[in-house]
Structures are given as structure tokens and as C-alpha cells.
Write a protein that holds these residues in place. Sequence first.
Motif, PDB file in Angstrom:
ATOM      1  N   GLU A  26       0.833  -1.210   0.000  1.00 36.58           N
ATOM      2  CA  GLU A  26       0.000   0.000   0.000  1.00 36.58           C
ATOM      3  C   GLU A  26       0.864   1.256   0.000  1.00 36.58           C
ATOM      4  O   GLU A  26       0.562   2.226  -0.687  1.00 36.58           O
ATOM      5  CB  GLU A  26      -0.942   0.004   1.207  1.00 36.58           C
ATOM      6  N   TRP A  27       1.931   1.258   0.770  1.00 30.19           N
ATOM      7  CA  TRP A  27       2.852   2.401   0.792  1.00 30.19           C
ATOM      8  C   TRP A  27       3.465   2.620  -0.583  1.00 30.19           C
ATOM      9  O   TRP A  27       3.590   3.751  -1.050  1.00 30.19           O
ATOM     10  CB  TRP A  27       3.960   2.182   1.804  1.00 30.19           C
ATOM     11  N   THR A  28       3.849   1.526  -1.233  1.00 30.07           N
ATOM     12  CA  THR A  28       4.457   1.617  -2.558  1.00 30.07           C
ATOM     13  C   THR A  28       3.456   2.178  -3.567  1.00 30.07           C
ATOM     14  O   THR A  28       3.784   3.054  -4.367  1.00 30.07           O
ATOM     15  CB  THR A  28       4.952   0.230  -3.016  1.00 30.07           C
ATOM     16  N   LYS A  29       2.228   1.681  -3.521  1.00 28.93           N
ATOM     17  CA  LYS A  29       1.194   2.198  -4.432  1.00 28.93           C
ATOM     18  C   LYS A  29       0.919   3.673  -4.164  1.00 28.93           C
ATOM     19  O   LYS A  29       0.780   4.468  -5.089  1.00 28.93           O
ATOM     20  CB  LYS A  29      -0.102   1.392  -4.280  1.00 28.93           C
ATOM     21  N   ARG A  30       0.829   4.064  -2.895  1.00 29.63           N
ATOM     22  CA  ARG A  30       0.567   5.458  -2.530  1.00 29.63           C
ATOM     23  C   ARG A  30       1.690   6.357  -3.044  1.00 29.63           C
ATOM     24  O   ARG A  30       1.446   7.440  -3.566  1.00 29.63           O
ATOM     25  CB  ARG A  30       0.419   5.574  -1.012  1.00 29.63           C
ATOM     26  N   SER A  31       2.911   5.885  -2.935  1.00 33.65           N
ATOM     27  CA  SER A  31       4.053   6.641  -3.439  1.00 33.65           C
ATOM     28  C   SER A  31       3.961   6.820  -4.952  1.00 33.65           C
ATOM     29  O   SER A  31       4.240   7.904  -5.475  1.00 33.65           O
ATOM     30  CB  SER A  31       5.349   5.920  -3.070  1.00 33.65           C
ATOM     31  N   ASP A  32       3.555   5.765  -5.643  1.00 33.41           N
ATOM     32  CA  ASP A  32       3.405   5.844  -7.102  1.00 33.41           C
ATOM     33  C   ASP A  32       2.323   6.847  -7.496  1.00 33.41           C
ATOM     34  O   ASP A  32       2.475   7.596  -8.454  1.00 33.41           O
ATOM     35  CB  ASP A  32       3.084   4.476  -7.688  1.00 33.41           C
ATOM     36  N   ASP A  34       1.324   9.454  -5.655  1.00 37.20           N
ATOM     37  CA  ASP A  34       1.800  10.790  -5.289  1.00 37.20           C
ATOM     38  C   ASP A  34       2.808  11.342  -6.288  1.00 37.20           C
ATOM     39  O   ASP A  34       2.868  12.558  -6.500  1.00 37.20           O
ATOM     40  CB  ASP A  34       2.410  10.789  -3.893  1.00 37.20           C
ATOM     41  N   THR A  35       3.601  10.464  -6.912  1.00 41.12           N
ATOM     42  CA  THR A  35       4.590  10.919  -7.889  1.00 41.12           C
ATOM     43  C   THR A  35       4.024  10.992  -9.296  1.00 41.12           C
ATOM     44  O   THR A  35       4.702  11.461 -10.203  1.00 41.12           O
ATOM     45  CB  THR A  35       5.831   9.998  -7.891  1.00 41.12           C
ATOM     46  N   GLY A  36       2.799  10.515  -9.483  1.00 41.38           N
ATOM     47  CA  GLY A  36       2.169  10.573 -10.800  1.00 41.38           C
ATOM     48  C   GLY A  36       2.423   9.350 -11.659  1.00 41.38           C
ATOM     49  O   GLY A  36       2.021   9.311 -12.818  1.00 41.38           O
ATOM     50  N   ALA A  37       3.081   8.346 -11.112  1.00 43.31           N
ATOM     51  CA  ALA A  37       3.365   7.133 -11.877  1.00 43.31           C
ATOM     52  C   ALA A  37       2.112   6.272 -12.055  1.00 43.31           C
ATOM     53  O   ALA A  37       2.005   5.528 -13.020  1.00 43.31           O
ATOM     54  CB  ALA A  37       4.465   6.327 -11.205  1.00 43.31           C
ATOM     55  N   LEU A  38       1.170   6.370 -11.131  1.00 40.10           N
ATOM     56  CA  LEU A  38      -0.106   5.662 -11.219  1.00 40.10           C
ATOM     57  C   LEU A  38      -1.242   6.674 -11.139  1.00 40.10           C
ATOM     58  O   LEU A  38      -1.105   7.714 -10.490  1.00 40.10           O
ATOM     59  CB  LEU A  38      -0.270   4.672 -10.058  1.00 40.10           C
ATOM     60  N   ALA A  39      -2.342   6.352 -11.782  1.00 38.97           N
ATOM     61  CA  ALA A  39      -3.511   7.220 -11.713  1.00 38.97           C
ATOM     62  C   ALA A  39      -4.120   7.132 -10.317  1.00 38.97           C
ATOM     63  O   ALA A  39      -4.093   6.084  -9.678  1.00 38.97           O
ATOM     64  CB  ALA A  39      -4.539   6.799 -12.757  1.00 38.97           C
ATOM     65  N   GLY A  40      -4.659   8.236  -9.857  1.00 38.17           N
ATOM     66  CA  GLY A  40      -5.289   8.268  -8.548  1.00 38.17           C
ATOM     67  C   GLY A  40      -5.226   9.662  -7.959  1.00 38.17           C
ATOM     68  O   GLY A  40      -4.675  10.582  -8.562  1.00 38.17           O
ATOM     69  N   VAL A  41      -5.804   9.803  -6.786  1.00 33.43           N
ATOM     70  CA  VAL A  41      -5.830  11.095  -6.106  1.00 33.43           C
ATOM     71  C   VAL A  41      -4.632  11.176  -5.159  1.00 33.43           C
ATOM     72  O   VAL A  41      -4.495  10.343  -4.258  1.00 33.43           O
ATOM     73  CB  VAL A  41      -7.142  11.267  -5.315  1.00 33.43           C
ATOM     74  N   PRO A  42      -3.762  12.168  -5.350  1.00 35.61           N
ATOM     75  CA  PRO A  42      -2.585  12.295  -4.482  1.00 35.61           C
ATOM     76  C   PRO A  42      -2.958  12.579  -3.029  1.00 35.61           C
ATOM     77  O   PRO A  42      -4.019  13.137  -2.740  1.00 35.61           O
ATOM     78  CB  PRO A  42      -1.826  13.486  -5.061  1.00 35.61           C
ATOM     79  N   THR A  43      -2.085  12.212  -2.126  1.00 39.65           N
ATOM     80  CA  THR A  43      -2.299  12.393  -0.696  1.00 39.65           C
ATOM     81  C   THR A  43      -2.581  13.857  -0.363  1.00 39.65           C
ATOM     82  O   THR A  43      -3.443  14.157   0.467  1.00 39.65           O
ATOM     83  CB  THR A  43      -1.067  11.909   0.089  1.00 39.65           C
TER      84      THR A  43
END
Length: 60
Positions: A26-32, A34-43
Motif C-alpha cells: 500500500e505504501w508503494t502504491k501510494r508513493s506511485d 503521489d509521484t504521478g506514476a499511477l492514476a489516482g488522487v494524491p495524498t
Amino acid sequence: MTARFLPANDHVISTKFGCSVYLLNEWTKRSDVDTGALAGVPTEAVDKVKSLEWDQRDLR
């Protein structure tokens, strides 16, 4: 994308951090995200929305 751990190493790495394999992933996904490597809402955006919701409750 951040360096993904090999599944065999997940347990070793999570043990060193003192957390579960699930939490490490989960930490790894959240980091991705936050850096824009994965789609999603940043922290940062999630925290901003939570802050605004609390402010709105205070104004009521």
C-alpha cells in the motif's frame, strides 16, 4: 514508477520495516500515485478535502 519489490522479497523487506506485506504494498502504491506514476488522487489533495470538510463542519 518506483522500483517494485520482487514477491519473494516482500516478506523480507516488510519484516525489516516491522510491517505487513500488505502495508508495504500500500505504501508503494501510494508513493506511485503521489509521484504521478499511477492514476489516482494524491495524498495532498485528499488531505486538502478532509481539511475543507472539517472547516465546513465548524462553520455550521
